[in-house]
Design an enzyme around this catalytic site. Structure first.
Site, PDB file in Angstrom:
ATOM      1  N   ASP A  27      -3.957   3.520   7.069  1.00 52.17           N
ATOM      2  CA  ASP A  27      -3.894   4.477   5.819  1.00 52.17           C
ATOM      3  C   ASP A  27      -4.511   5.919   6.339  1.00 52.17           C
ATOM      4  OD1 ASP A  27      -4.671   5.891   3.242  1.00 52.17           O
ATOM      5  OD2 ASP A  27      -3.716   3.929   2.624  1.00 52.17           O
ATOM      6  N   ILE A  28      -3.852   7.034   5.932  1.00 55.26           N
ATOM      7  CA  ILE A  28      -4.521   8.331   6.410  1.00 55.26           C
ATOM      8  C   ILE A  28      -5.681   8.722   5.351  1.00 55.26           C
ATOM      9  CG2 ILE A  28      -2.467   9.053   7.417  1.00 55.26           C
ATOM     10  CD1 ILE A  28      -2.029  10.785   4.751  1.00 55.26           C
ATOM     11  N   ASN A  60       0.124  -2.379  -5.632  1.00 56.65           N
ATOM     12  CA  ASN A  60       0.242  -1.830  -6.989  1.00 56.65           C
ATOM     13  C   ASN A  60       1.775  -1.679  -7.146  1.00 56.65           C
ATOM     14  OD1 ASN A  60      -2.669  -1.240  -7.349  1.00 56.65           O
ATOM     15  ND2 ASN A  60      -2.208   0.613  -5.706  1.00 56.65           N
ATOM     16  N   GLU A  83       1.239   4.803  -6.019  1.00 54.61           N
ATOM     17  CA  GLU A  83       1.622   6.321  -5.673  1.00 54.61           C
ATOM     18  C   GLU A  83       2.773   6.622  -4.766  1.00 54.61           C
ATOM     19  OE1 GLU A  83      -2.128   7.669  -3.948  1.00 54.61           O
ATOM     20  OE2 GLU A  83      -3.035   7.585  -5.940  1.00 54.61           O
ATOM     21  N   VAL A  84       3.203   5.508  -4.055  1.00 61.08           N
ATOM     22  CA  VAL A  84       4.397   5.882  -3.271  1.00 61.08           C
ATOM     23  C   VAL A  84       5.552   4.745  -3.721  1.00 61.08           C
ATOM     24  CG1 VAL A  84       5.245   5.467  -0.893  1.00 61.08           C
ATOM     25  CG2 VAL A  84       2.982   6.394  -1.266  1.00 61.08           C
ATOM     26  N   HIS A 130       4.410  -1.343  -0.650  1.00 66.27           N
ATOM     27  CA  HIS A 130       3.597  -1.666   0.322  1.00 66.27           C
ATOM     28  C   HIS A 130       2.238  -2.441  -0.026  1.00 66.27           C
ATOM     29  CE1 HIS A 130       2.510   1.702  -2.196  1.00 66.27           C
ATOM     30  NE2 HIS A 130       1.225   1.794  -1.826  1.00 66.27           N
ATOM     31  N   HIS A 158      -1.864  -3.149   0.704  1.00 67.86           N
ATOM     32  CA  HIS A 158      -2.750  -2.472   1.324  1.00 67.86           C
ATOM     33  C   HIS A 158      -3.831  -3.737   1.884  1.00 67.86           C
ATOM     34  CE1 HIS A 158      -2.598   1.716  -0.538  1.00 67.86           C
ATOM     35  NE2 HIS A 158      -1.895   0.740  -1.476  1.00 67.86           N
TER      36      HIS A 158
END
Length: 125
Positions: free
Chosen positions: A39-40, A97, A105-106, A110, A112
């Site tokens: 993750d950035i 999420n 958010e995206v 995905h 995490h």
């Protein structure tokens, strides 16, 4: 901005661009079904994202539309990434999420993987 997970897949989202090679990532793992990368904006000492290569907005979308091979491949990828990163013995947290209340958010499914320190309770109390 939180994502409405009931909306159609947006192929201009950041993860779609990463999958197409338009945006670089620090790759951890890749196979036919999944890509994992750092993750950035890490929220723990170890923060890895695992995404399916297919165009799925959320778990609901993925579980309803993905093939058996895609589902098995993605779940196996998450486990492989955790093992290869040495996270099993000390422990790790998985978080996915879905939708606005969860603050997705995206608009691309995905997971995490968080690790590297005690992570505390699941939800803020």
């Amino acid at each position: 901005m939180a994502v409405d997970a009931t909306q159609p897949y947006d192929d201009q989202n950041i993860f779609a661009k990463i999958l197409r090679g338009e945006i670089p990532c620090r790759k951890v793992y890749e196979d036919d079904f999944s890509l994992a990368f750092h993750d950035i904006n890490p929220q723990a000492p170890t923060h890895i994202l695992v995404i399916p290569k297919g165009a799925y907005v959320s778990w609901d979308d993925f579980s309803g539309k993905a093939s058996e091979a895609e589902i098995a491949g993605f779940i196996r990828a998450v486990g492989t990434v955790a093992r290869d990163a040495g996270l099993v013995a000390p422990g790790y947290r998985l978080l996915a999420n879905a939708g606005t209340d969860s603050h997705q958010e995206v608009p691309h499914l995905h997971v995490h993987l968080f690790a590297g320190r005690p992570l505390g309770p699941m939800l803020v109390r």
